[in-house]
Design a protein around this motif. Structure first.
Motif, PDB file in Angstrom:
ATOM      1  N   ARG A 150       0.821  -1.217   0.000  1.00  0.00           N
ATOM      2  CA  ARG A 150       0.000   0.000   0.000  1.00  0.00           C
ATOM      3  C   ARG A 150       0.858   1.272   0.000  1.00  0.00           C
ATOM      4  N   CYS A 151       2.166   1.099  -0.019  1.00  0.00           N
ATOM      5  CA  CYS A 151       3.067   2.258   0.021  1.00  0.00           C
ATOM      6  C   CYS A 151       3.441   2.711  -1.392  1.00  0.00           C
ATOM      7  N   ASP A 152       3.905   3.963  -1.485  1.00  0.00           N
ATOM      8  CA  ASP A 152       4.352   4.506  -2.775  1.00  0.00           C
ATOM      9  C   ASP A 152       5.718   3.951  -3.150  1.00  0.00           C
ATOM     10  N   LYS A 153       6.620   3.889  -2.188  1.00  0.00           N
ATOM     11  CA  LYS A 153       7.989   3.429  -2.435  1.00  0.00           C
ATOM     12  C   LYS A 153       8.385   2.427  -1.359  1.00  0.00           C
ATOM     13  N   VAL A 154       9.240   1.503  -1.725  1.00  0.00           N
ATOM     14  CA  VAL A 154       9.710   0.481  -0.797  1.00  0.00           C
ATOM     15  C   VAL A 154      11.231   0.422  -0.852  1.00  0.00           C
ATOM     16  N   ALA A 155      11.871   0.490   0.322  1.00  0.00           N
ATOM     17  CA  ALA A 155      13.316   0.278   0.433  1.00  0.00           C
ATOM     18  C   ALA A 155      13.530  -1.105   1.027  1.00  0.00           C
ATOM     19  N   VAL A 156      14.212  -1.967   0.301  1.00  0.00           N
ATOM     20  CA  VAL A 156      14.473  -3.339   0.751  1.00  0.00           C
ATOM     21  C   VAL A 156      15.883  -3.394   1.321  1.00  0.00           C
ATOM     22  N   LEU A 157      15.985  -3.737   2.611  1.00  0.00           N
ATOM     23  CA  LEU A 157      17.291  -3.836   3.263  1.00  0.00           C
ATOM     24  C   LEU A 157      17.730  -5.287   3.346  1.00  0.00           C
ATOM     25  N   ALA A 158      18.940  -5.552   2.891  1.00  0.00           N
ATOM     26  CA  ALA A 158      19.533  -6.885   2.995  1.00  0.00           C
ATOM     27  C   ALA A 158      20.294  -6.985   4.319  1.00  0.00           C
ATOM     28  N   PRO A 159      20.664  -8.188   4.758  1.00  0.00           N
ATOM     29  CA  PRO A 159      21.464  -8.341   5.982  1.00  0.00           C
ATOM     30  C   PRO A 159      22.691  -7.437   5.961  1.00  0.00           C
ATOM     31  N   GLY A 160      22.977  -6.847   7.103  1.00  0.00           N
ATOM     32  CA  GLY A 160      24.095  -5.916   7.181  1.00  0.00           C
ATOM     33  C   GLY A 160      23.701  -4.484   6.877  1.00  0.00           C
ATOM     34  N   GLY A 161      22.415  -4.273   6.613  1.00  0.00           N
ATOM     35  CA  GLY A 161      21.947  -2.921   6.359  1.00  0.00           C
ATOM     36  C   GLY A 161      22.156  -2.429   4.950  1.00  0.00           C
ATOM     37  N   ARG A 162      22.528  -3.309   4.018  1.00  0.00           N
ATOM     38  CA  ARG A 162      22.731  -2.878   2.634  1.00  0.00           C
ATOM     39  C   ARG A 162      21.395  -2.659   1.947  1.00  0.00           C
ATOM     40  N   LEU A 163      21.337  -1.655   1.092  1.00  0.00           N
ATOM     41  CA  LEU A 163      20.135  -1.402   0.320  1.00  0.00           C
ATOM     42  C   LEU A 163      20.100  -2.361  -0.864  1.00  0.00           C
ATOM     43  N   ALA A 164      19.159  -3.302  -0.828  1.00  0.00           N
ATOM     44  CA  ALA A 164      19.057  -4.286  -1.907  1.00  0.00           C
ATOM     45  C   ALA A 164      18.279  -3.726  -3.096  1.00  0.00           C
ATOM     46  N   PHE A 165      17.271  -2.896  -2.827  1.00  0.00           N
ATOM     47  CA  PHE A 165      16.530  -2.270  -3.918  1.00  0.00           C
ATOM     48  C   PHE A 165      15.653  -1.164  -3.353  1.00  0.00           C
ATOM     49  N   PHE A 166      15.349  -0.198  -4.231  1.00  0.00           N
ATOM     50  CA  PHE A 166      14.434   0.879  -3.870  1.00  0.00           C
ATOM     51  C   PHE A 166      13.540   1.172  -5.070  1.00  0.00           C
ATOM     52  N   GLY A 167      12.236   1.200  -4.847  1.00  0.00           N
ATOM     53  CA  GLY A 167      11.313   1.500  -5.936  1.00  0.00           C
ATOM     54  C   GLY A 167       9.889   1.268  -5.509  1.00  0.00           C
ATOM     55  N   THR A 168       8.969   1.279  -6.453  1.00  0.00           N
ATOM     56  CA  THR A 168       7.575   1.002  -6.149  1.00  0.00           C
ATOM     57  C   THR A 168       7.414  -0.477  -5.825  1.00  0.00           C
ATOM     58  N   PRO A 169       6.321  -0.851  -5.159  1.00  0.00           N
ATOM     59  CA  PRO A 169       6.118  -2.275  -4.885  1.00  0.00           C
ATOM     60  C   PRO A 169       6.193  -3.136  -6.144  1.00  0.00           C
ATOM     61  N   ALA A 170       5.624  -2.649  -7.249  1.00  0.00           N
ATOM     62  CA  ALA A 170       5.676  -3.430  -8.495  1.00  0.00           C
ATOM     63  C   ALA A 170       7.111  -3.576  -8.988  1.00  0.00           C
ATOM     64  N   GLU A 171       7.893  -2.503  -8.893  1.00  0.00           N
ATOM     65  CA  GLU A 171       9.294  -2.557  -9.323  1.00  0.00           C
ATOM     66  C   GLU A 171      10.106  -3.498  -8.445  1.00  0.00           C
ATOM     67  N   VAL A 172       9.800  -3.530  -7.160  1.00  0.00           N
ATOM     68  CA  VAL A 172      10.500  -4.445  -6.250  1.00  0.00           C
ATOM     69  C   VAL A 172      10.227  -5.886  -6.654  1.00  0.00           C
ATOM     70  N   ARG A 173       8.963  -6.216  -6.925  1.00  0.00           N
ATOM     71  CA  ARG A 173       8.633  -7.584  -7.321  1.00  0.00           C
ATOM     72  C   ARG A 173       9.326  -7.948  -8.638  1.00  0.00           C
TER      73      ARG A 173
END
Length: 499
Positions: A150-173
């Motif tokens: 339901r969010c506009d943007k999603v930041a996906v954090l990998a172990p260790g705090g690394r940014l794995a991806f940032f974008g809309t929910p559809a872009e993340v999938r």
């Protein structure tokens, strides 16, 4: 979103200004910030509407704002209910309501749907979605993938705090090649057998939406906040309100002195201070336990006052509450209660013959009250220094034992080893014990009594009871000021915002 330990809360705290980032910098476009951690940030004993009115008054927000946020969060019908009696979802919305009072333009929430059933969680996210559509920037962490949808943007954090991806929910999938966000967690921790996030971490540029947010007529501005004195008065009133409504806490505060008094009456027979036939060994123990009673009352009254509401304190400090006003408001409520307890303690012991018929009882009361005040300051300091109530409870015997052994009652100070004598100077109970002995004239009583133990016992104490009582009061007052000052310093250090 991200697995446990990926650093979601750490990142949120850095973005919100609660802790400094380990590297880099955070630029905030608004100082009107709301923050809701996982813990409760409002008192549980008060009715919902009342606790929100206190929060509004501290922020200088009109009382009408309380009715507005209750309506927005669909809590109007629950306003007379104590916060502690609300359901988990209602309590979470109540915490959000306390932050919405100031109409923040930037709102951070740490796992707001944690502990809620799916229906209540979805309902809460719809509320947050409505706030965002109305112009509030909402940033949240979550373990529930449906929240992220339901969010506009999603930041996906990998172990260790690394940014794995940032974008809309559809872009993340699309990036992770999954049909639903739930499957991303298996990819992040490697349990799915894929090494995609590890071998191909996100390295692109995060696009910034430059379009202006929806305009809000009020600009999301906070009201005129109270100064330290106004905060102290309001916090004092709130503390008294909480104390009268927290039945269990009040029962403990009243019950502890009653139990001590009953044990006192069972342990000692009347007439120990009889001038015709005094009992030196009994009188010295009575003096000590009276002094220790005042110390114990003050210590237990202060021991759980701060650590039990640290979530509330941290949030209110972030909102501008003065640390000195906060601590002194605790003292303003508890010290008069201690004064009443000490007075009744002395009166009952005197009426039932455990204290002498003659003596300077005005000085006795002042001594006991100063002893309680110093112990209250010590209890508040411990409460501020520990992280949770269980740690404060463990500290209780560790603090009490030295106050028993090094006071000079069980073993007179002049008889102690050198190290023991030096330790005794740091015991607040020592100065209360010696002041009580001076005010009740035990030196003269022991010297003229029939008991052969009197003169040798008096000789072992040396000049212990010959010091002017005002000196003991000055020392006890100094301890009180030092402990309260240290408590304020600890509160400032532990709750200082990073920005």
């Amino acid at each position: 979103i991200g697995g446990s330990g990926a650093g979601k809360t750490t990142l949120l705290d850095a973005m919100g200004g609660l802790r400094p980032p380990a590297d880099g910098a955070v630029s905030l476009v608004s100082r009107n910030i709301g923050y809701v951690p996982q813990d409760d940030i409002i008192h549980l004993a008060l009715p919902l509407a009342r606790t929100l009115r206190y929060a509004a008054a501290l922020r200088g927000v009109p009382g009408t704002a309380v009715d507005e946020v209750l309506t927005t969060l669909e809590l109007t019908g629950r306003s007379p209910v104590a916060v502690g009696d609300l359901s988990g979802g209602e309590r979470k919305r109540a915490s959000i309501a306390s932050e919405l009072l100031a109409d923040p333009t930037l709102f951070f929430l740490d796992e707001p749907t944690s502990g809620l059933d799916p229906a209540r969680g979805a309902e809460l996210v719809r509320t947050l979605r409505a706030l965002a559509d109305a112009g509030t920037t909402v940033v949240l962490t979550t373990h529930n993938p449906s929240d992220a949808d339901r969010c506009d943007k999603v930041a996906v954090l990998a172990p260790g705090g690394r940014l794995a991806f940032f974008g809309t929910p559809a872009e993340v999938r699309d990036h992770f090649g999954t049909a639903v966000l739930d499957d991303i967690y298996g990819l992040l921790d490697g349990s799915s057998g894929s090494s995609h996030p590890t071998t191909n971490p996100f390295s692109g540029t995060i696009p910034i939406d430059s379009s202006p947010p929806p305009t809000r007529p009020d600009g999301g501005m906070e009201g005129r906040k109270r100064g330290p004195f106004g905060q102290w008065m309001l916090l004092t009133r709130r503390n008294a309100d909480i104390l009268t409504r927290a039945k269990l806490t009040l029962a403990i505060l009243v019950g502890a002195p009653v139990m001590v008094l009953l044990m006192f009456l069972v342990l000692f027979r009347p007439g120990a201070f009889d001038a015709a036939d005094p009992s030196p060994e009994a009188t010295v123990m009575i003096l000590f336990w009276v002094a220790f009673g005042g110390f114990f009352f003050g210590l237990t009254y202060g021991l759980l006052q701060i650590c039990g509401e640290f979530g509330v304190l941290r949030r209110e400090r972030f909102a501008g509450v003065d640390a000195t006003a906060y601590v002194l408001a605790k003292v303003a409520v508890l010290l008069p209660l201690l004064a009443l307890v000490d007075l009744l303690f002395i009166v009952v012991l005197r009426v039932l013959g455990r204290l002498p018929a003659s003596g300077d009882y005005g000085a006795v009361f002042v001594t006991l009250l100063l002893s309680s005040a110093a112990a209250l300051g010590m209890g508040l300091l411990i409460s501020a220094a520990v992280s949770e109530p269980s740690q404060a409870t463990i500290a209780l015997p560790m603090v009490c034992f030295p106050q028993v052994l090094f006071v000079g009652a069980i073993l007179p100070v002049p008889v102690m080893a050198l190290v023991g004598r030096w330790i005794s100077y740091a015991m607040t109970n020592r100065w209360a014990f010696e002041a009580l002995g001076h005010s009740l004239g035990v030196a003269g009583l022991w010297a003229t009594g029939r008991s052969p133990l009197g003169p040798p016992l008096l000789a072992s104490y040396g000049t212990t009871f010959s010091r002017p009582v005002a000196v003991d009061w000055l020392i006890l007052g100094g301890f009180t000021v030092a402990f309260i000052g240290a408590t304020i310093a600890v509160v400032v250090r532990k709750t200082r915002p990073a920005a």
